[in-house]
Design a protein around this motif. Structure first.
Motif, PDB file in Angstrom:
ATOM      1  N   GLN B  57       0.837  -1.202   0.000  1.00  0.00           N
ATOM      2  CA  GLN B  57       0.000   0.000   0.000  1.00  0.00           C
ATOM      3  C   GLN B  57       0.866   1.244   0.000  1.00  0.00           C
ATOM      4  O   GLN B  57       1.939   1.274   0.621  1.00  0.00           O
ATOM      5  N   THR B  58       0.379   2.272  -0.682  1.00  0.00           N
ATOM      6  CA  THR B  58       1.004   3.590  -0.555  1.00  0.00           C
ATOM      7  C   THR B  58      -0.042   4.648  -0.863  1.00  0.00           C
ATOM      8  O   THR B  58      -1.084   4.337  -1.465  1.00  0.00           O
ATOM      9  N   ILE B  60      -1.235   8.034  -2.768  1.00  0.00           N
ATOM     10  CA  ILE B  60      -0.962   8.983  -3.844  1.00  0.00           C
ATOM     11  C   ILE B  60      -2.004  10.085  -3.704  1.00  0.00           C
ATOM     12  O   ILE B  60      -3.200   9.875  -3.941  1.00  0.00           O
ATOM     13  N   VAL B  65      -3.401   3.429  -2.574  1.00  0.00           N
ATOM     14  CA  VAL B  65      -3.247   2.503  -3.707  1.00  0.00           C
ATOM     15  C   VAL B  65      -2.785   1.165  -3.148  1.00  0.00           C
ATOM     16  O   VAL B  65      -1.836   1.113  -2.365  1.00  0.00           O
ATOM     17  N   LEU B  83       8.902  -2.116  -3.625  1.00  0.00           N
ATOM     18  CA  LEU B  83       8.574  -0.864  -2.955  1.00  0.00           C
ATOM     19  C   LEU B  83       7.978   0.101  -3.980  1.00  0.00           C
ATOM     20  O   LEU B  83       8.154  -0.072  -5.186  1.00  0.00           O
ATOM     21  N   SER B  84       7.306   1.119  -3.475  1.00  0.00           N
ATOM     22  CA  SER B  84       6.706   2.091  -4.383  1.00  0.00           C
ATOM     23  C   SER B  84       7.721   3.184  -4.732  1.00  0.00           C
ATOM     24  O   SER B  84       8.797   3.257  -4.134  1.00  0.00           O
ATOM     25  N   TYR B  85       7.351   4.047  -5.670  1.00  0.00           N
ATOM     26  CA  TYR B  85       8.193   5.202  -6.008  1.00  0.00           C
ATOM     27  C   TYR B  85       7.914   6.373  -5.063  1.00  0.00           C
ATOM     28  O   TYR B  85       8.469   7.446  -5.240  1.00  0.00           O
ATOM     29  N   ASN B  86       6.998   6.185  -4.089  1.00  0.00           N
ATOM     30  CA  ASN B  86       6.824   7.175  -3.017  1.00  0.00           C
ATOM     31  C   ASN B  86       7.976   7.042  -2.030  1.00  0.00           C
ATOM     32  O   ASN B  86       8.838   6.181  -2.210  1.00  0.00           O
ATOM     33  N   THR B  89       6.304   2.864   1.932  1.00  0.00           N
ATOM     34  CA  THR B  89       5.467   1.776   1.432  1.00  0.00           C
ATOM     35  C   THR B  89       5.053   0.932   2.626  1.00  0.00           C
ATOM     36  O   THR B  89       5.856   0.687   3.526  1.00  0.00           O
ATOM     37  N   HIS B 113      14.480   5.945   0.784  1.00  0.00           N
ATOM     38  CA  HIS B 113      14.993   6.968  -0.123  1.00  0.00           C
ATOM     39  C   HIS B 113      15.138   6.305  -1.492  1.00  0.00           C
ATOM     40  O   HIS B 113      15.752   5.250  -1.602  1.00  0.00           O
ATOM     41  N   ASN B 114      14.540   6.918  -2.502  1.00  0.00           N
ATOM     42  CA  ASN B 114      14.545   6.293  -3.836  1.00  0.00           C
ATOM     43  C   ASN B 114      15.726   6.803  -4.663  1.00  0.00           C
ATOM     44  O   ASN B 114      16.071   7.977  -4.601  1.00  0.00           O
ATOM     45  N   LYS B 115      16.305   5.906  -5.421  1.00  0.00           N
ATOM     46  CA  LYS B 115      17.496   6.262  -6.195  1.00  0.00           C
ATOM     47  C   LYS B 115      17.340   5.790  -7.641  1.00  0.00           C
ATOM     48  O   LYS B 115      17.686   4.648  -7.962  1.00  0.00           O
TER      49      LYS B 115
END
Lengths: 225, 170
Positions: B57-58, B60, B65, B83-86, B89, B113-115
Protein backbone atom coordinates in the motif's frame (compact mmCIF):
# COMPACT_ATOMS: atom_id res chain seq x y z
CA UNK A 1 45.04 -1.18 -45.96
CA UNK A 2 45.23 -4.89 -46.80
CA UNK A 3 46.44 -4.11 -50.36
CA UNK A 4 49.28 -2.15 -48.79
CA UNK A 5 50.23 -5.15 -46.69
CA UNK A 6 50.28 -7.31 -49.78
CA UNK A 7 52.36 -4.82 -51.79
CA UNK A 8 54.72 -4.37 -48.92
CA UNK A 9 55.12 -8.13 -48.49
CA UNK A 10 55.88 -8.60 -52.19
CA UNK A 11 58.36 -5.73 -52.25
CA UNK A 12 60.12 -7.08 -49.21
CA UNK A 13 60.44 -10.56 -50.66
CA UNK A 14 62.33 -9.12 -53.63
CA UNK A 15 64.59 -6.96 -51.49
CA UNK A 16 68.35 -7.66 -51.52
CA UNK A 17 69.30 -8.69 -48.04
CA UNK A 18 72.41 -7.16 -46.46
CA UNK A 19 74.60 -9.25 -44.18
CA UNK A 20 72.23 -9.90 -41.36
CA UNK A 21 73.38 -12.85 -39.34
CA UNK A 22 72.62 -12.34 -35.66
CA UNK A 23 76.18 -11.58 -34.54
CA UNK A 24 76.65 -8.87 -37.17
CA UNK A 25 73.31 -7.35 -36.32
CA UNK A 26 74.14 -7.31 -32.61
CA UNK A 27 77.48 -5.62 -33.29
CA UNK A 28 75.76 -3.05 -35.49
CA UNK A 29 73.09 -2.51 -32.86
CA UNK A 30 75.68 -1.88 -30.16
CA UNK A 31 76.82 1.18 -32.15
CA UNK A 32 73.27 2.61 -32.29
CA UNK A 33 73.11 6.05 -30.64
CA UNK A 34 70.79 6.32 -27.64
CA UNK A 35 68.52 9.00 -29.09
CA UNK A 36 67.14 8.01 -32.47
CA UNK A 37 64.68 10.87 -33.03
CA UNK A 38 61.11 11.76 -32.28
CA UNK A 39 57.86 11.52 -34.15
CA UNK A 40 54.47 13.13 -34.08
CA UNK A 41 51.33 11.43 -35.27
CA UNK A 42 47.60 11.73 -35.50
CA UNK A 43 45.06 8.96 -34.94
CA UNK A 44 42.42 8.80 -37.67
CA UNK A 45 40.46 5.55 -37.07
CA UNK A 46 38.14 7.36 -34.62
CA UNK A 47 37.14 9.88 -37.29
CA UNK A 48 36.86 7.27 -40.06
CA UNK A 49 34.73 5.07 -37.79
CA UNK A 50 32.37 7.99 -37.12
CA UNK A 51 32.14 8.74 -40.86
CA UNK A 52 31.19 5.10 -41.42
CA UNK A 53 28.33 5.33 -38.94
CA UNK A 54 29.83 4.67 -35.51
CA UNK A 55 28.37 6.86 -32.71
CA UNK A 56 31.52 8.14 -30.99
CA UNK A 57 34.03 10.42 -32.66
CA UNK A 58 37.57 10.73 -31.40
CA UNK A 59 41.02 11.72 -32.47
CA UNK A 60 44.36 11.98 -30.79
CA UNK A 61 47.84 13.34 -31.21
CA UNK A 62 50.74 10.98 -30.59
CA UNK A 63 54.19 12.08 -29.48
CA UNK A 64 56.86 9.44 -29.37
CA UNK A 65 60.61 9.29 -29.17
CA UNK A 66 62.88 6.46 -30.20
CA UNK A 67 65.58 5.31 -27.78
CA UNK A 68 68.15 2.85 -29.14
CA UNK A 69 65.59 1.89 -31.82
CA UNK A 70 64.17 -0.36 -29.13
CA UNK A 71 62.30 1.55 -26.45
CA UNK A 72 59.76 4.15 -27.54
CA UNK A 73 58.09 6.17 -24.80
CA UNK A 74 54.79 7.57 -26.00
CA UNK A 75 52.35 10.27 -24.99
CA UNK A 76 48.88 10.35 -26.53
CA UNK A 77 46.50 13.24 -26.04
CA UNK A 78 43.05 12.83 -27.50
CA UNK A 79 39.53 14.15 -27.48
CA UNK A 80 36.38 12.04 -27.76
CA UNK A 81 32.74 12.92 -28.11
CA UNK A 82 29.71 10.67 -27.73
CA UNK A 83 26.16 11.95 -28.18
CA UNK A 84 23.69 9.15 -28.72
CA UNK A 85 20.08 8.17 -28.08
CA UNK A 86 19.05 4.53 -27.90
CA UNK A 87 15.95 3.89 -30.00
CA UNK A 88 14.63 1.13 -27.75
CA UNK A 89 15.26 2.49 -24.28
CA UNK A 90 14.99 6.17 -25.40
CA UNK A 91 17.93 6.94 -23.14
CA UNK A 92 20.22 9.76 -24.19
CA UNK A 93 23.90 9.96 -23.23
CA UNK A 94 26.24 12.81 -23.96
CA UNK A 95 29.88 13.40 -23.13
CA UNK A 96 32.88 15.08 -24.70
CA UNK A 97 36.25 15.32 -23.02
CA UNK A 98 39.99 15.01 -23.47
CA UNK A 99 41.91 11.93 -22.46
CA UNK A 100 45.55 11.11 -21.92
CA UNK A 101 47.72 8.05 -22.27
CA UNK A 102 51.35 7.52 -21.40
CA UNK A 103 53.36 4.41 -21.96
CA UNK A 104 56.02 2.77 -24.03
CA UNK A 105 56.37 0.60 -27.09
CA UNK A 106 59.01 -2.05 -27.55
CA UNK A 107 60.34 -2.66 -31.05
CA UNK A 108 60.42 -6.41 -31.57
CA UNK A 109 62.66 -5.93 -34.66
CA UNK A 110 65.16 -3.61 -32.99
CA UNK A 111 68.10 -5.55 -34.46
CA UNK A 112 66.87 -4.93 -38.00
CA UNK A 113 66.80 -1.18 -38.55
CA UNK A 114 67.25 -1.67 -42.31
CA UNK A 115 63.69 -2.95 -42.61
CA UNK A 116 61.06 -0.45 -43.78
CA UNK A 117 58.88 -1.15 -40.77
CA UNK A 118 58.67 -2.90 -37.45
CA UNK A 119 56.35 -4.83 -35.20
CA UNK A 120 55.96 -3.57 -31.66
CA UNK A 121 54.26 -4.36 -28.40
CA UNK A 122 53.47 -1.74 -25.81
CA UNK A 123 51.75 -0.74 -22.63
CA UNK A 124 49.72 2.36 -21.84
CA UNK A 125 48.17 3.94 -18.79
CA UNK A 126 45.06 5.89 -19.77
CA UNK A 127 43.24 8.56 -17.84
CA UNK A 128 40.23 10.79 -18.45
CA UNK A 129 38.41 13.30 -16.27
CA UNK A 130 35.06 14.03 -17.85
CA UNK A 131 31.48 15.03 -17.25
CA UNK A 132 28.40 13.54 -18.87
CA UNK A 133 24.65 13.99 -19.21
CA UNK A 134 22.08 11.20 -19.09
CA UNK A 135 18.39 11.61 -19.57
CA UNK A 136 15.50 9.40 -20.54
CA UNK A 137 11.77 8.92 -20.33
CA UNK A 138 9.98 9.44 -17.00
CA UNK A 139 10.12 6.40 -14.75
CA UNK A 140 6.65 4.98 -14.07
CA UNK A 141 5.98 2.96 -10.96
CA UNK A 142 5.18 -0.54 -12.27
CA UNK A 143 3.22 -1.58 -9.17
CA UNK A 144 1.63 1.29 -7.30
CA UNK A 145 -0.38 3.27 -9.81
CA UNK A 146 0.36 6.58 -11.36
CA UNK A 147 3.64 7.70 -9.80
CA UNK A 148 6.19 9.06 -12.27
CA UNK A 149 9.71 10.29 -11.59
CA UNK A 150 11.70 12.23 -14.21
CA UNK A 151 15.13 10.93 -15.13
CA UNK A 152 17.53 13.67 -16.18
CA UNK A 153 21.02 14.27 -14.80
CA UNK A 154 23.46 16.72 -16.31
CA UNK A 155 27.07 17.60 -15.68
CA UNK A 156 27.91 14.46 -13.67
CA UNK A 157 31.62 14.43 -13.04
CA UNK A 158 33.64 11.24 -13.29
CA UNK A 159 37.21 10.03 -13.58
CA UNK A 160 38.41 6.82 -15.15
CA UNK A 161 41.72 5.02 -15.41
CA UNK A 162 42.63 2.06 -17.53
CA UNK A 163 45.57 0.04 -18.82
CA UNK A 164 46.19 -0.94 -22.42
CA UNK A 165 48.15 -3.70 -24.07
CA UNK A 166 49.19 -2.69 -27.58
CA UNK A 167 50.32 -4.78 -30.54
CA UNK A 168 51.02 -2.84 -33.70
CA UNK A 169 52.94 -2.27 -36.85
CA UNK A 170 54.63 0.88 -38.08
CA UNK A 171 55.83 1.18 -41.67
CA UNK A 172 57.46 3.92 -43.74
CA UNK A 173 55.36 5.35 -46.52
CA UNK A 174 57.39 8.23 -47.94
CA UNK A 175 60.52 9.95 -46.62
CA UNK A 176 59.75 10.90 -43.02
CA UNK A 177 56.11 9.80 -43.20
CA UNK A 178 54.95 6.53 -41.69
CA UNK A 179 51.72 4.87 -40.88
CA UNK A 180 50.92 2.52 -38.11
CA UNK A 181 48.03 0.50 -36.93
CA UNK A 182 47.58 -1.25 -33.68
CA UNK A 183 45.15 -3.44 -31.81
CA UNK A 184 44.57 -2.46 -28.23
CA UNK A 185 43.22 -4.51 -25.38
CA UNK A 186 41.98 -2.13 -22.71
CA UNK A 187 41.34 -3.12 -19.13
CA UNK A 188 39.44 -0.78 -16.85
CA UNK A 189 41.19 -0.01 -13.58
CA UNK A 190 38.58 2.33 -12.11
CA UNK A 191 35.62 4.48 -13.12
CA UNK A 192 33.78 6.73 -10.68
CA UNK A 193 30.03 6.24 -10.52
CA UNK A 194 27.59 9.06 -9.81
CA UNK A 195 24.88 8.76 -7.18
CA UNK A 196 22.28 7.93 -9.84
CA UNK A 197 24.38 6.89 -12.78
CA UNK A 198 27.31 4.93 -14.05
CA UNK A 199 29.25 6.46 -16.92
CA UNK A 200 28.27 4.43 -19.97
CA UNK A 201 30.97 5.77 -22.31
CA UNK A 202 34.43 6.87 -21.17
CA UNK A 203 36.44 9.12 -23.52
CA UNK A 204 39.55 7.27 -24.66
CA UNK A 205 38.35 3.96 -23.25
CA UNK A 206 35.03 3.33 -24.94
CA UNK A 207 31.96 1.71 -23.42
CA UNK A 208 32.29 1.18 -19.69
CA UNK A 209 32.89 -2.57 -19.85
CA UNK A 210 35.51 -4.32 -17.74
CA UNK A 211 37.60 -4.62 -20.92
CA UNK A 212 37.48 -3.35 -24.50
CA UNK A 213 39.25 -3.94 -27.79
CA UNK A 214 39.81 -1.36 -30.45
CA UNK A 215 41.85 -0.47 -33.49
CA UNK A 216 44.07 2.59 -33.84
CA UNK A 217 45.32 3.86 -37.16
CA UNK A 218 48.05 6.50 -37.04
CA UNK A 219 49.61 8.76 -39.62
CA UNK A 220 53.07 9.65 -38.32
CA UNK A 221 55.77 12.12 -39.24
CA UNK A 222 59.34 11.55 -38.06
CA UNK A 223 60.64 14.90 -36.87
CA UNK A 224 63.97 15.93 -38.37
CA UNK A 225 65.60 16.33 -34.96
CA UNK B 1 59.95 -9.80 -40.82
CA UNK B 2 58.68 -11.97 -43.68
CA UNK B 3 55.78 -12.80 -41.43
CA UNK B 4 54.81 -9.16 -41.02
CA UNK B 5 52.11 -9.15 -43.72
CA UNK B 6 50.61 -12.33 -42.24
CA UNK B 7 50.60 -10.85 -38.74
CA UNK B 8 49.05 -7.64 -40.06
CA UNK B 9 46.34 -9.60 -41.88
CA UNK B 10 45.51 -11.60 -38.74
CA UNK B 11 45.29 -8.39 -36.72
CA UNK B 12 42.95 -6.89 -39.29
CA UNK B 13 40.73 -9.97 -39.26
CA UNK B 14 40.60 -9.88 -35.47
CA UNK B 15 39.54 -6.24 -35.51
CA UNK B 16 36.86 -6.87 -38.10
CA UNK B 17 35.53 -9.72 -35.97
CA UNK B 18 35.17 -7.57 -32.83
CA UNK B 19 31.77 -5.97 -33.54
CA UNK B 20 30.28 -9.47 -33.71
CA UNK B 21 31.40 -10.07 -30.13
CA UNK B 22 29.51 -7.12 -28.65
CA UNK B 23 27.09 -8.14 -25.93
CA UNK B 24 24.46 -6.23 -24.04
CA UNK B 25 25.35 -6.08 -20.38
CA UNK B 26 21.84 -5.58 -19.08
CA UNK B 27 21.19 -7.06 -15.65
CA UNK B 28 18.94 -10.12 -15.79
CA UNK B 29 16.45 -8.42 -13.51
CA UNK B 30 15.62 -4.77 -14.06
CA UNK B 31 13.03 -4.82 -11.23
CA UNK B 32 14.24 -4.36 -7.69
CA UNK B 33 12.64 -5.92 -4.62
CA UNK B 34 12.92 -5.72 -0.87
CA UNK B 35 14.04 -9.17 0.27
CA UNK B 36 12.57 -10.45 3.54
CA UNK B 37 13.68 -13.67 5.21
CA UNK B 38 11.52 -15.45 7.77
CA UNK B 39 13.61 -16.56 10.75
CA UNK B 40 12.83 -18.30 14.01
CA UNK B 41 13.80 -17.14 17.49
CA UNK B 42 17.28 -18.64 16.95
CA UNK B 43 17.84 -16.65 13.76
CA UNK B 44 17.46 -19.72 11.53
CA UNK B 45 15.49 -19.59 8.30
CA UNK B 46 12.31 -21.64 8.41
CA UNK B 47 9.31 -22.42 6.25
CA UNK B 48 6.16 -21.09 7.79
CA UNK B 49 3.13 -23.36 7.99
CA UNK B 50 0.87 -20.30 7.77
CA UNK B 51 -0.89 -19.30 4.60
CA UNK B 52 0.36 -15.80 3.76
CA UNK B 53 -1.18 -13.00 1.77
CA UNK B 54 0.78 -9.76 1.35
CA UNK B 55 -0.72 -6.49 0.16
CA UNK B 56 1.41 -3.45 -0.65
CA UNK B 57 0.00 0.00 0.00
CA UNK B 58 1.00 3.59 -0.56
CA UNK B 59 -0.74 6.95 -0.67
CA UNK B 60 -0.96 8.98 -3.84
CA UNK B 61 -2.44 12.42 -3.10
CA UNK B 62 -4.59 11.19 -0.20
CA UNK B 63 -5.84 8.10 -2.00
CA UNK B 64 -4.65 4.69 -0.93
CA UNK B 65 -3.25 2.50 -3.71
CA UNK B 66 -3.14 -1.25 -3.00
CA UNK B 67 -1.81 -4.24 -4.83
CA UNK B 68 -1.71 -7.90 -3.79
CA UNK B 69 1.79 -9.29 -4.29
CA UNK B 70 1.44 -12.63 -2.56
CA UNK B 71 -1.86 -14.44 -2.51
CA UNK B 72 -2.47 -17.33 -0.10
CA UNK B 73 1.03 -18.77 -0.35
CA UNK B 74 1.92 -21.84 1.68
CA UNK B 75 5.34 -22.74 3.00
CA UNK B 76 7.05 -19.40 2.41
CA UNK B 77 10.54 -18.93 3.84
CA UNK B 78 11.23 -15.58 2.20
CA UNK B 79 9.32 -12.77 0.57
CA UNK B 80 10.26 -10.53 -2.34
CA UNK B 81 8.17 -7.38 -2.36
CA UNK B 82 8.42 -4.29 -4.56
CA UNK B 83 8.57 -0.86 -2.96
CA UNK B 84 6.71 2.09 -4.38
CA UNK B 85 8.19 5.20 -6.01
CA UNK B 86 6.82 7.18 -3.02
CA UNK B 87 9.02 7.68 0.03
CA UNK B 88 7.12 5.12 2.10
CA UNK B 89 5.47 1.78 1.43
CA UNK B 90 3.27 -0.29 3.72
CA UNK B 91 2.93 -4.07 3.59
CA UNK B 92 0.01 -5.80 5.24
CA UNK B 93 0.78 -9.45 5.93
CA UNK B 94 -2.32 -11.55 6.48
CA UNK B 95 -1.77 -14.91 8.21
CA UNK B 96 -4.05 -17.89 8.31
CA UNK B 97 -2.76 -20.58 10.61
CA UNK B 98 -4.70 -23.82 10.81
CA UNK B 99 -2.36 -25.21 13.48
CA UNK B 100 -2.84 -22.24 15.78
CA UNK B 101 -6.36 -21.38 14.67
CA UNK B 102 -5.04 -17.89 14.10
CA UNK B 103 -6.25 -15.40 11.53
CA UNK B 104 -4.80 -11.93 11.67
CA UNK B 105 -2.49 -9.36 10.17
CA UNK B 106 0.73 -7.50 10.78
CA UNK B 107 1.63 -4.23 9.12
CA UNK B 108 5.15 -3.22 8.16
CA UNK B 109 5.78 0.43 7.27
CA UNK B 110 9.00 1.05 5.38
CA UNK B 111 10.39 4.53 4.80
CA UNK B 112 12.86 4.69 1.96
CA UNK B 113 14.99 6.97 -0.12
CA UNK B 114 14.55 6.29 -3.84
CA UNK B 115 17.50 6.26 -6.19
CA UNK B 116 16.74 6.26 -9.93
CA UNK B 117 19.75 4.56 -11.50
CA UNK B 118 21.28 4.21 -14.96
CA UNK B 119 23.94 1.70 -15.93
CA UNK B 120 23.67 1.07 -19.63
CA UNK B 121 22.10 2.83 -22.60
CA UNK B 122 20.59 -0.43 -23.85
CA UNK B 123 18.91 -1.25 -20.56
CA UNK B 124 17.18 1.96 -19.49
CA UNK B 125 16.72 2.96 -15.88
CA UNK B 126 16.09 1.07 -12.66
CA UNK B 127 14.91 2.19 -9.23
CA UNK B 128 17.23 1.44 -6.33
CA UNK B 129 16.34 2.21 -2.72
CA UNK B 130 17.91 2.89 0.64
CA UNK B 131 15.76 1.90 3.62
CA UNK B 132 15.71 4.64 6.23
CA UNK B 133 13.21 3.36 8.80
CA UNK B 134 11.04 0.31 9.47
CA UNK B 135 8.03 0.26 11.80
CA UNK B 136 5.79 -2.73 12.42
CA UNK B 137 3.04 -4.28 14.47
CA UNK B 138 3.72 -7.58 16.22
CA UNK B 139 0.56 -9.60 16.39
CA UNK B 140 2.15 -12.70 14.89
CA UNK B 141 5.68 -11.63 14.15
CA UNK B 142 8.08 -10.88 16.99
CA UNK B 143 10.41 -8.29 15.54
CA UNK B 144 12.16 -7.05 12.42
CA UNK B 145 15.87 -6.54 11.84
CA UNK B 146 17.18 -4.54 8.92
CA UNK B 147 20.23 -6.49 7.72
CA UNK B 148 21.01 -4.46 4.62
CA UNK B 149 19.39 -1.08 3.91
CA UNK B 150 20.47 -0.94 0.26
CA UNK B 151 18.14 -2.40 -2.32
CA UNK B 152 19.57 -2.83 -5.78
CA UNK B 153 19.44 -5.62 -8.32
CA UNK B 154 21.93 -7.79 -6.41
CA UNK B 155 19.12 -9.63 -4.62
CA UNK B 156 20.59 -9.59 -1.12
CA UNK B 157 18.56 -10.02 2.04
CA UNK B 158 17.35 -6.69 3.42
CA UNK B 159 15.13 -7.53 6.38
CA UNK B 160 14.76 -10.51 8.71
CA UNK B 161 11.31 -11.11 10.18
CA UNK B 162 11.51 -12.96 13.53
CA UNK B 163 8.76 -15.34 14.57
CA UNK B 164 8.46 -17.53 17.60
CA UNK B 165 8.38 -21.04 16.23
CA UNK B 166 7.40 -24.16 18.14
CA UNK B 167 8.38 -27.54 16.74
CA UNK B 168 4.87 -28.10 15.35
CA UNK B 169 5.18 -24.96 13.19
CA UNK B 170 7.99 -26.29 11.06
Amino acid sequence: MSSFIFCYGTAYAQEQKPKNDKETLKKEYAKTPFYQGSSVGVEVAGVIGHALGSDPISSEVLLQCNLKNRFMPALEIGYAKMDVTNDDSEMHYNTSAPYFRVGMDYNVFYLKPYLPGYLYVGLRYGFSSFSYDVNGPDMKDPNYGDITIPYSYTGIKSKAQWAELVIGIKVKIFKGFCMGWSVRYKKRVSAENGENTEPWYIPGYGENNTSNFNLNYNLIYNLPF
Amino acid sequence: MKRLPIIASIMLLLVLAFPACEVENCPPNSMTYAHFTLVDQNGKTFKTSDTLTVIGQTYIQDSLVCDTFINKENGASSLQLPLSYNDETRFVIAYRSLDHRFVGTDTILIKHHNKPYFTNLDCGTMMFYTLTDVQYTHHRLDSLVMTNPNIDNNEKENIQIYFTVSTTDE
